[in-house]
Scaffold this active site. Structure first.
Site, PDB file in Angstrom:
ATOM      1  N   CYS A  71       0.840  -1.207   0.000  1.00 28.57           N
ATOM      2  CA  CYS A  71       0.000   0.000   0.000  1.00 28.57           C
ATOM      3  C   CYS A  71       0.873   1.255   0.000  1.00 28.57           C
ATOM      4  O   CYS A  71       1.709   1.425   0.897  1.00 28.57           O
ATOM      5  CB  CYS A  71      -0.911   0.008   1.224  1.00 28.57           C
ATOM      6  SG  CYS A  71      -1.917   1.516   1.347  1.00 28.57           S
ATOM      7  N   CYS A  77      -0.821   6.981   6.496  1.00 27.68           N
ATOM      8  CA  CYS A  77      -2.236   6.818   6.827  1.00 27.68           C
ATOM      9  C   CYS A  77      -2.377   6.065   8.149  1.00 27.68           C
ATOM     10  O   CYS A  77      -1.619   5.137   8.431  1.00 27.68           O
ATOM     11  CB  CYS A  77      -2.926   6.063   5.691  1.00 27.68           C
ATOM     12  SG  CYS A  77      -4.543   5.400   6.109  1.00 27.68           S
ATOM     13  N   CYS A  80      -4.115   1.368   8.796  1.00 26.97           N
ATOM     14  CA  CYS A  80      -3.555   0.019   8.977  1.00 26.97           C
ATOM     15  C   CYS A  80      -2.295   0.064   9.831  1.00 26.97           C
ATOM     16  O   CYS A  80      -1.575   1.059   9.845  1.00 26.97           O
ATOM     17  CB  CYS A  80      -3.219  -0.613   7.627  1.00 26.97           C
ATOM     18  SG  CYS A  80      -4.649  -0.960   6.580  1.00 26.97           S
ATOM     19  N   CYS A 159      -6.036   2.906  -1.602  1.00 30.13           N
ATOM     20  CA  CYS A 159      -6.203   2.021  -0.444  1.00 30.13           C
ATOM     21  C   CYS A 159      -6.598   0.624  -0.908  1.00 30.13           C
ATOM     22  O   CYS A 159      -7.511   0.456  -1.715  1.00 30.13           O
ATOM     23  CB  CYS A 159      -7.276   2.598   0.476  1.00 30.13           C
ATOM     24  SG  CYS A 159      -7.714   1.542   1.860  1.00 30.13           S
ATOM     25  N   GLN A 285     -21.263  -5.108  10.933  1.00 32.64           N
ATOM     26  CA  GLN A 285     -19.868  -5.526  10.820  1.00 32.64           C
ATOM     27  C   GLN A 285     -19.293  -5.088   9.476  1.00 32.64           C
ATOM     28  O   GLN A 285     -19.910  -5.281   8.434  1.00 32.64           O
ATOM     29  CB  GLN A 285     -19.756  -7.051  10.960  1.00 32.64           C
ATOM     30  CG  GLN A 285     -20.037  -7.574  12.348  1.00 32.64           C
ATOM     31  CD  GLN A 285     -18.865  -7.373  13.304  1.00 32.64           C
ATOM     32  OE1 GLN A 285     -17.861  -6.751  12.967  1.00 32.64           O
ATOM     33  NE2 GLN A 285     -18.989  -7.903  14.511  1.00 32.64           N
ATOM     34  N   TYR A 314     -26.572  -7.161  24.507  1.00 29.62           N
ATOM     35  CA  TYR A 314     -25.853  -6.123  23.754  1.00 29.62           C
ATOM     36  C   TYR A 314     -26.023  -6.423  22.265  1.00 29.62           C
ATOM     37  O   TYR A 314     -25.070  -6.465  21.498  1.00 29.62           O
ATOM     38  CB  TYR A 314     -24.366  -6.088  24.122  1.00 29.62           C
ATOM     39  CG  TYR A 314     -24.093  -5.978  25.607  1.00 29.62           C
ATOM     40  CD1 TYR A 314     -24.072  -4.745  26.252  1.00 29.62           C
ATOM     41  CD2 TYR A 314     -23.856  -7.119  26.378  1.00 29.62           C
ATOM     42  CE1 TYR A 314     -23.823  -4.645  27.617  1.00 29.62           C
ATOM     43  CE2 TYR A 314     -23.606  -7.026  27.742  1.00 29.62           C
ATOM     44  CZ  TYR A 314     -23.590  -5.793  28.348  1.00 29.62           C
ATOM     45  OH  TYR A 314     -23.343  -5.694  29.699  1.00 29.62           O
ATOM     46  N   GLU A 335     -30.782  -4.366  23.950  1.00 27.68           N
ATOM     47  CA  GLU A 335     -29.820  -3.367  23.465  1.00 27.68           C
ATOM     48  C   GLU A 335     -30.221  -1.995  23.992  1.00 27.68           C
ATOM     49  O   GLU A 335     -31.405  -1.657  24.034  1.00 27.68           O
ATOM     50  CB  GLU A 335     -29.793  -3.365  21.936  1.00 27.68           C
ATOM     51  CG  GLU A 335     -29.120  -2.186  21.281  1.00 27.68           C
ATOM     52  CD  GLU A 335     -27.646  -2.057  21.650  1.00 27.68           C
ATOM     53  OE1 GLU A 335     -27.219  -0.917  21.901  1.00 27.68           O
ATOM     54  OE2 GLU A 335     -26.937  -3.081  21.698  1.00 27.68           O
ATOM     55  N   ASP A 380     -22.334 -10.007  23.317  1.00 29.70           N
ATOM     56  CA  ASP A 380     -21.446  -9.333  22.365  1.00 29.70           C
ATOM     57  C   ASP A 380     -21.330  -7.883  22.823  1.00 29.70           C
ATOM     58  O   ASP A 380     -21.885  -6.972  22.215  1.00 29.70           O
ATOM     59  CB  ASP A 380     -22.034  -9.419  20.949  1.00 29.70           C
ATOM     60  CG  ASP A 380     -21.108  -8.844  19.891  1.00 29.70           C
ATOM     61  OD1 ASP A 380     -19.967  -8.470  20.239  1.00 29.70           O
ATOM     62  OD2 ASP A 380     -21.522  -8.763  18.720  1.00 29.70           O
ATOM     63  N   CYS A 407     -14.606  -8.026  20.593  1.00 25.25           N
ATOM     64  CA  CYS A 407     -13.637  -7.367  19.714  1.00 25.25           C
ATOM     65  C   CYS A 407     -12.437  -6.862  20.509  1.00 25.25           C
ATOM     66  O   CYS A 407     -11.569  -6.191  19.957  1.00 25.25           O
ATOM     67  CB  CYS A 407     -14.299  -6.200  18.970  1.00 25.25           C
ATOM     68  SG  CYS A 407     -14.955  -4.920  20.076  1.00 25.25           S
TER      69      CYS A 407
END
Length: 450
Positions: A71, A77, A80, A159, A285, A314, A335, A380, A407
């Site tokens: 990249c 940037c 990443c 990108c 997602q 959640y 939620e 989650d 996550c």
């Protein structure tokens, strides 16, 4: 180590936030941008809670794992972190980080199912928020923030983690803005018109949605830009062009008023044979193919649920609950965000699911109001993890299984420890790479009553 001192360290490990970690005087030093195996000169800065952090002054010795980044924006940037590592080494780093955090919390005697590759390593993102601004030389730019900087923008027109249609939309919009001499928003003065370009794609369904976000400081009709989009040779089907008005000073896309310039204000995505309506502002997602791997793992860990009641906590827009509902007796989702619950109900109806109920409210409060008892609880939570009160209530329900989707490896390991202390055993853990070339990793854990 004193603040401002320059020290030489070898990066011996990576942490869960993508920092390289070296040791100086026997103490850990977190190095932003450091790569496993590098030898670097680092300027010491004091981090939070007295933990030392530093920035690289010079790379003395390259890492044996380092490769040339494909990249052209990498390094400048902020999108990443691992473009200069082979994909196999990225996976190994993420796996090692997860296992180390679990070991630190004393989680053992479980089956680790490894880390699953993202089905797509490049071009996997289904949503991007591009910022109008200026680069470090003061030239107009449309793209992502420069690494570690709040005001500078990098023109990310090459990108490689986004679909080619995103790059095409970015270039068309940028050139149009220059041609029309439309003022770009300045976050320092809060003056200007163009703020963001948000592009979403239904990766599985091939639909494209473009959203132009501006202030109200100027009146402009985008009719000719809409025609440019409509005549563009997108590989996807353009289903909508939107104009969002946002005068808030915060650096976020906030909808104060929405106009549909063309088509509709949503797209339809498909996951595991189910349809999901995604609006311009819905959470979904950002790797559709990777999301299918997460939800397939949840189904696998749950087993036969044909006679089971499942709590989806959640639940956001209800994706996990909706994926489980065709197989289960009943699903109850909770939620906090009312708009997300509205989307969950809408998506349940879209799929003809009458056994999925979604409730708006705080998880820790709503759990105490529900009379039904779950056989399986799926959690989650946000990155911070499960609310302690909610965790206590989950345990008090005595579900036979708890499936934890996360996550954040740190809060995941911490919460698994809390569940273990309250009588549950960790049976399986699987890592899934949803975001290649970044430090992020998704986790699914299975706990059963001891």
């Amino acid at each position: 180590m004193a603040k401002g001192e320059i020290v030489t360290v070898k990066i011996e490990e990576m942490d869960f936030k993508g920092y390289g970690v070296g040791y100086c005087e026997g103490k850990p030093l977190k190095v932003r941008g450091g790569i496993l195996g590098q030898r670097v000169a680092v300027r010491v800065k004091k981090g939070k809670k007295g933990r030392a952090e530093g920035e690289i002054v010079e790379v003395i010795e390259r890492s044996p794992f380092e490769v040339e980044s494909p990249c052209p924006h990498f390094g400048e940037c902020g999108g990443c972190t691992y473009q200069n590592l082979s994909y196999e080494n990225q996976l190994k780093i993420k796996k090692d980080v997860v296992l180390k955090l679990l070991e630190k919390e004393g989680i053992k005697d479980f089956e680790f199912l490894g880390i699953e590759r993202s089905p797509k390593v490049y071009g996997y993102r289904n949503k991007m928020e591009y910022t109008f601004g200026t680069d470090r030389e003061g030239k107009k730019a449309l793209g992502l923030h420069r690494k570690g900087k709040f005001y500078d923008v990098v023109m990310t027109d090459k990108c490689n983690i986004v679909d080619e249609d995103f790059t095409k939309a970015l270039s068309l919009t940028f050139n149009y803005a220059l041609e029309k001499n439309l003022p770009f928003y300045d976050k320092k003065t809060h003056e200007g018109y163009l703020r963001y370009l948000v592009v979403r794609k239904a990766s599985k369904n091939g639909e494209l949605l473009i959203n132009i976000v501006t202030t109200t400081q100027l009146k402009h009709k985008f009719d000719d830009l809409v025609e440019l989009y409509r005549s563009a040779n997108f590989s996807s089907t353009l289903v909508g062009v939107l104009h969002t008005y946002n005068d808030s000073w915060s650096d976020a896309v906030i909808c104060e008023k929405l106009e549909v310039l063309y088509g509709r204000d949503y797209l339809i995505e498909e996951l595991l044979g189910l349809k999901f309506k995604i609006s311009a502002f819905s959470f979904f997602q950002t790797n559709s193919y990777g999301a299918e791997r997460i939800y397939s793992t949840v189904r696998e860990f749950a087993g036969d649920v044909s006679n089971k009641t499942i709590f989806d906590l959640y639940c956001g827009t209800g994706t996990i609950g909706i994926v489980m509902a065709p197989l289960a007796r009943k699903v109850i989702g909770i939620e906090l965000v009312e708009e997300a619950v509205f989307s969950a109900k809408e998506n349940a109806a879209l799929n003809g699911l009458e056994n999925a109920v979604f409730i708006a409210g705080d998880v820790s409060k709503k759990l105490r109001e529900i009379k039904e008892k779950p056989d399986i609880v799926v959690v989650d939570p946000p990155r911070s993890g499960v609310n302690p009160k909610a965790l206590e209530d989950i345990v008090n329900f005595e579900p036979e299984k708890i499936i934890y989707v996360s996550c954040n490896p740190e809060s995941f390991a911490r919460d698994l420890r809390l569940f273990v202390d309250k009588g549950y055993a960790v049976k399986k853990v699987k890592a899934i790479d949803m975001f290649p070339h970044t430090y992020h990793v998704e986790l699914v854990g299975l706990l059963e009553k001891s």
